[in-house]
Enzyme design. Structure first.
Site, PDB file in Angstrom:
ATOM      1  N   ASP A 148      -4.479   9.001  -3.567  1.00  0.00           N
ATOM      2  CA  ASP A 148      -3.477   7.969  -3.759  1.00  0.00           C
ATOM      3  C   ASP A 148      -3.636   6.856  -2.734  1.00  0.00           C
ATOM      4  O   ASP A 148      -2.674   6.258  -2.302  1.00  0.00           O
ATOM      5  CB  ASP A 148      -2.066   8.553  -3.622  1.00  0.00           C
ATOM      6  N   HIS A 163      -7.365  -6.165  -0.424  1.00  0.00           N
ATOM      7  CA  HIS A 163      -6.221  -5.507   0.202  1.00  0.00           C
ATOM      8  C   HIS A 163      -5.542  -6.310   1.309  1.00  0.00           C
ATOM      9  O   HIS A 163      -4.333  -6.520   1.292  1.00  0.00           O
ATOM     10  CB  HIS A 163      -6.693  -4.163   0.757  1.00  0.00           C
ATOM     11  N   SER A 212       0.827  -1.198   0.000  1.00  0.00           N
ATOM     12  CA  SER A 212       0.000   0.000   0.000  1.00  0.00           C
ATOM     13  C   SER A 212       0.864   1.251   0.000  1.00  0.00           C
ATOM     14  O   SER A 212       1.622   1.484  -0.929  1.00  0.00           O
ATOM     15  CB  SER A 212      -1.006  -0.037   1.159  1.00  0.00           C
TER      16      SER A 212
END
Length: 360
Positions: A301, A334, A177
């Site tokens: 982002d 994720h 990440s």
């Protein structure tokens, strides 16, 4: 995007968002001015029979960062001085503990240590092992006056230099990440490239123009527009009172369904077991600077999408193709990349193979 031919592995799924941002779950907040009484080594590494060392690294702007080292596997063998170093960099709102949710045979640091690597685990400023400064205290707003640019300018170089000075070798890098954004931004500016052998980027961030859920859109827009004024504080503890108020604002937006919040935020993680989730709930989330979160939200982002990763790869089309490896894991969301029970076979085996192919 020039990366000077640096060997890189990209592994990713359709999206992730802010490392499980603002889950309304029990959370232990560590002391404001002191590090936790039990370090990462004692709580999560030595109990499994691994050697582990705690270090403190001071950045040029005065932050004192916790850094852990697993120098060898449980069945130590070979010359430990010549083991290749690898640095693991976590994402936003968590810390180095996030790599250690599963049993030794299912978490990346111990897998790499057992395979002969000298493993280092970073913890960015503001998280539980990095809440110290040479003259500032966490209860002072100035302690939290930083965006993610400062992690690139100060945290990452300090840790890279420390590992290099301790080992005398270039290092392999694993980012997840935000850890991928820090690496990409640094490497494209020509910083730290000479200290790296290769980089494995899990759910890479470089561009963001494709959002998948109503929650993602609402959270990013609300945070960018309202965060500083809403929180009225320099530090953001996602599970504190202010964090919970913000969550209610997002969940009240039209089209946002927070009934299953974990899925709404991170996507449908395929491969988490109950023990990993329980470990996460006991150890995360971590504080960060409100300024950092606002900066991320303004750029958006915080997500990794297949189309955005495709844009990144297009920018790398002139990169040495023999030094670029791409892995797409269809069913992963994720959290699966750091705590999936089958990540050992699907992801970590590929990371190890990639590192060995570029072990020079």
């Amino acid at each position: 995007m020039a990366l000077h031919g640096l060997p890189m592995l990209f592994a990713g799924f359709a999206f992730f968002v802010l490392n499980l941002f603002l889950m309304p779950l029990p959370h232990h907040v560590y002391g404001q001015n002191d590090p936790p009484a039990i370090g990462l080594c004692d709580s999560s590494v030595r109990i499994h029979g691994y050697k582990c060392n705690e270090f403190q690294v001071t950045t040029q702007d005065g932050y004192i960062l916790g850094l852990q080292r697993i120098p060898e596997g449980r069945s130590a063998g070979g010359d430990s001085a010549n083991k290749p170093p690898v640095l693991l960099q976590h994402g936003v709102l968590v810390d180095g503990m996030v790599w250690l949710m599963n049993a030794p045979e299912q978490n990346l640091p111990m897998i790499l240590a057992d395979k002969g690597f000298d493993v280092w685990i970073a913890n960015t400023r503001g998280t539980r092992f990095s809440r110290r400064h040479t003259y500032l205290q966490p209860n002072q707003s100035e302690f939290w006056n930083w965006p993610w640019d400062d992690l690139i300018a100060y945290d990452l170089p300090a840790v890279f230099d420390y590992v290099h000075n301790q080992t005398g070798q270039k290092l392999h890098y694993v980012g997840h990440s935000l850890g991928t954004l820090l690496a990409l931004a640094s490497f494209t500016e020509g910083l730290l490239v000479n200290q790296v052998k290769s980089a494995a980027l899990l759910s890479p961030i470089a561009f963001l123009s494709h959002m998948k859920t109503a929650f993602d859109n609402a959270a990013a827009k609300a945070f960018a527009a309202e965060a500083t004024a809403f929180f009225g504080m320099a530090e953001i503890n996602p599970l504190g009172e202010a964090g919970q108020r913000f969550l209610k604002i997002v969940c009240a937006k039209p089209g946002v369904n927070c009934f299953n919040l974990l899925r709404a935020i991170t996507g449908k993680n395929c491969c988490l077991n109950a023990s990993a989730v329980d470990f996460f709930l006991k150890n995360e989330l971590q504080s960060t600077a409100t300024k950092n979160m606002v900066h991320l939200a303004q750029r958006q982002d915080a997500l990794s999408d297949t189309e955005d990763v495709a844009q990144l790869l297009d920018d790398l089309k002139f990169h040495d193709v023999l030094k670029l490896t791409v892995q797409f894991v269809k069913d992963y969301a994720h959290a699966d990349f750091v705590s999936g029970v089958n990540a050992t076979d699907i992801v970590y085996s590929q990371v190890y193979k990639f590192f060995m192919n570029h072990h020079f």
